[in-house]
Write an enzyme that holds these catalytic residues in place. Sequence first.
Site, PDB file in Angstrom:
ATOM      1  N   CYS A 131      20.247  18.533 -91.749  1.00  0.00           N
ATOM      2  CA  CYS A 131      20.113  17.225 -92.685  1.00  0.00           C
ATOM      3  C   CYS A 131      19.781  17.559 -93.857  1.00  0.00           C
ATOM      4  CB  CYS A 131      19.217  16.250 -91.855  1.00  0.00           C
ATOM      5  SG  CYS A 131      17.620  16.731 -91.822  1.00  0.00           S
ATOM      6  N   CYS A 176      16.509  19.711 -93.983  1.00  0.00           N
ATOM      7  CA  CYS A 176      16.300  21.099 -94.075  1.00  0.00           C
ATOM      8  C   CYS A 176      16.821  21.767 -95.378  1.00  0.00           C
ATOM      9  CB  CYS A 176      17.485  21.309 -92.926  1.00  0.00           C
ATOM     10  SG  CYS A 176      17.186  20.859 -91.293  1.00  0.00           S
ATOM     11  N   ASP A 191      46.806  20.436-110.278  1.00  0.00           N
ATOM     12  CA  ASP A 191      47.830  21.504-110.248  1.00  0.00           C
ATOM     13  C   ASP A 191      49.184  20.884-110.142  1.00  0.00           C
ATOM     14  OD1 ASP A 191      48.815  24.199-109.746  1.00  0.00           O
ATOM     15  OD2 ASP A 191      49.385  23.344-107.769  1.00  0.00           O
ATOM     16  N   ASP A 241      46.953  22.812-104.057  1.00  0.00           N
ATOM     17  CA  ASP A 241      47.241  22.969-102.784  1.00  0.00           C
ATOM     18  C   ASP A 241      47.622  24.543-102.496  1.00  0.00           C
ATOM     19  OD1 ASP A 241      49.759  23.603-104.544  1.00  0.00           O
ATOM     20  OD2 ASP A 241      50.938  23.599-102.800  1.00  0.00           O
ATOM     21  N   ASP A 278      44.406  27.697-106.175  1.00  0.00           N
ATOM     22  CA  ASP A 278      43.611  26.623-106.533  1.00  0.00           C
ATOM     23  C   ASP A 278      42.177  26.456-106.041  1.00  0.00           C
ATOM     24  OD1 ASP A 278      45.667  25.479-108.084  1.00  0.00           O
ATOM     25  OD2 ASP A 278      46.533  24.841-106.190  1.00  0.00           O
TER      26      ASP A 278
END
Length: 763
Positions: free
Chosen positions: A15, A18, A430, A628, A632
Amino acid sequence: MGTTRRQFNVGGMSCSFCAESIEKAYRRTDGVADVDVSLAHEEVLVQYDDDRISEVEVKDTLRDLGYTIRDPDKEKRYEQQQAELADGRRRLLLAGSAAIVVAALMGWMIVVIGRFESASLAMDLFALALALGTMFGPGRYIIDKAYQSLRRGILNQHVLLEAGAFGGLLGGFLGLSIFPGFPTVHFFAVSVFITTYHILSEYTSLTVRTRASQAVQSLLDLQPDTARRVSDDGEVEEVPVDDLEVGDRVRIKPGENVPVDGTIVDGTSTVDESVATGESIPEEKAAGDAVIGGSVNETGTLLVEVTATGEDAFLNQVAREIEEARAMKPGIIQLADRVLRYFVPAVLTIAALAFVFWLVAPLAWGAGPNVQRGAFAALAVLVLGYPCALGMATPLALIRGGGKAANHGILMRSGDAFQIFPDVDRIVLDKTGTITVGEPAVSEVVAFDGTEDDVLAVAASAEAFSEHPLADAILDRADERGVAYADPEAFDSVTGKGVRATVDGDDVLVGKPGWLADEGIDLSSVVDEIERLQHRGLTVSAVVRDGDLVGLIGIGDEIKVDAAATVRRMHDAGITPVMITGDNERTAEAVAEEVGIDRVMADVLPDEKREEIGRLQDEGHRVAMVGDGINDAPALTQADIGIAIGAGTDIAIESADIVLMGDRLGGVMDAHEIGRESYRKTRQNLGAAFAFNGIGVAAATTGLVHPVFAMIAMVLSVSAVLANSFAGQLLSGEGVNTDFTVEGSDTDGIIEEGVTADQAVTS
């Protein structure tokens, strides 16, 4: 010597407490200059002075806090995660069994024998054994973490939990030794319950995180393990790629992956460099041209001189950029986190003051110290102050939003996807595979002799034996239109230029206009038409039969049907779209003009994409990046929100906060709207949780709230937050089940069967 940067993959974080504890510990360590902690990816990036602190000491700080440092090798790291999961499952089984037994014991006391106080010494001792066994057995690691935190002056959730657990033990011991009639069993039960609850929470988080993808390893797997090294006397030897040195020469056959970065010494070929550029049309390569490791040699045999190896190689640089950007990725500081910084010390202080008050205050009205009421007050404050509802407020709202997103074919993979996205004012897109389909296709046929189908028939017949992607595009369009074509009687591929064939006795040329001009074909009358097609960003193939120009074929990457509409939605939402691509400026401008994007950055390499994102952020913009491809990935990790097209590469998907299943671009704005709604629900939950903790702690100080009832109240508070998160969804019939299938999408490797939205949100 000097400033060194080291990145560690850390096990045991569950969490935001931490992450904050690790940051505090390092900032208080002499010699550490800076630290960045990524909870989402369980990574810590530490910058330190070699002259003042060693790497061993840097690692020991993490280990002392109770966290583990996983192996840099990703396969071994995954094995370690599996081992951690097995340990967590064992702890939960032991602690859960103790919690069930002590709950049954309490129920039997109250319901069967009708007593709230302890019925016998044996029963008290049995409850004590369960408490000690749970705390010092499966819960021992929590005690260790709390001790190490306290030793460094850090007050966190482990300290608060152990204060409650040991407070329960203390209350039970008071009943055993000093105050007969004390509800001893119930005090010991609190120690069991809160320890078990924490183990359950950490196991749930670990289960989700263990599903980490091997995408970065998949990226490096693109590079072959071996290469054919050619000696000075021409002998060929197959050697491991790791043994290659700069200056070595390697032979690469058609269809093979290029093993290293290098320069072509001999040979010509088409090379698919989409691994670097993202562009679907292969590059023509000849002597003197550079090639990139991981790209695919398609048609000819190449002799390549090695120019970069090891960490300097392209794929390794991309992998390193992804991991560093991911560790340093800027995130939002949640309201809950800001409050929790002061919450734990406040709860501990109030608990201590409440206990002291009920020891001293009764003296003012002539009574003796009320130890039981003081113990009740202190322990109830600790239980009601444990930030359970606060911790669940944000995840539950995100789970709800994640379920709704999943039903729209959108995978929301992080809290930032919900909390930052509504503030985004720049979306960088992109081109290839994002705005466009990502595959070459015939966009236009211009006929000078006969019909368009006649031009396609001649071109398809000539290209029937070609393996070039442009030839595939011509053949696909001919098949789509039902155009009949025959195999050529003779065929010759001229690398980088086109094809020469004999079709039905006619000499046919199909290829670049420049090549045909060199072959003596007069194209002067169609120069304007060629330039028009090229201005649209199309690759032009001219078709010639027996010396006469038959027609022109414009081949390009088709724009997605919803691209223009999605860009309009961005403008309507006050978001400025920006196109960034490795393709040439002419093609990029043509695509941008068609979809309505004003700002374009072309001829951009992967590291430059990341730099451009950083510049926008430096200007004060919140930036989302949509892509994609492998090229990228660094930009996706750098952006405030990374959005991957689900039909793209695994490495892009792993680098993203949001994954659009399939290739529909409109999901970008769907995700934006869902994120905005979920963030509103998060604020409502936080308001309810803060109210509960504030009222609950205040009531607990009276000493009238039994610690066990405080546990029940804590469960009810979580239920209230749960109801607020899902009531609207359940009433509307949306449901919480998020298993879904997106028609036409390839979800293999993106989500696992049965993965639900709560797992998707935090994975």
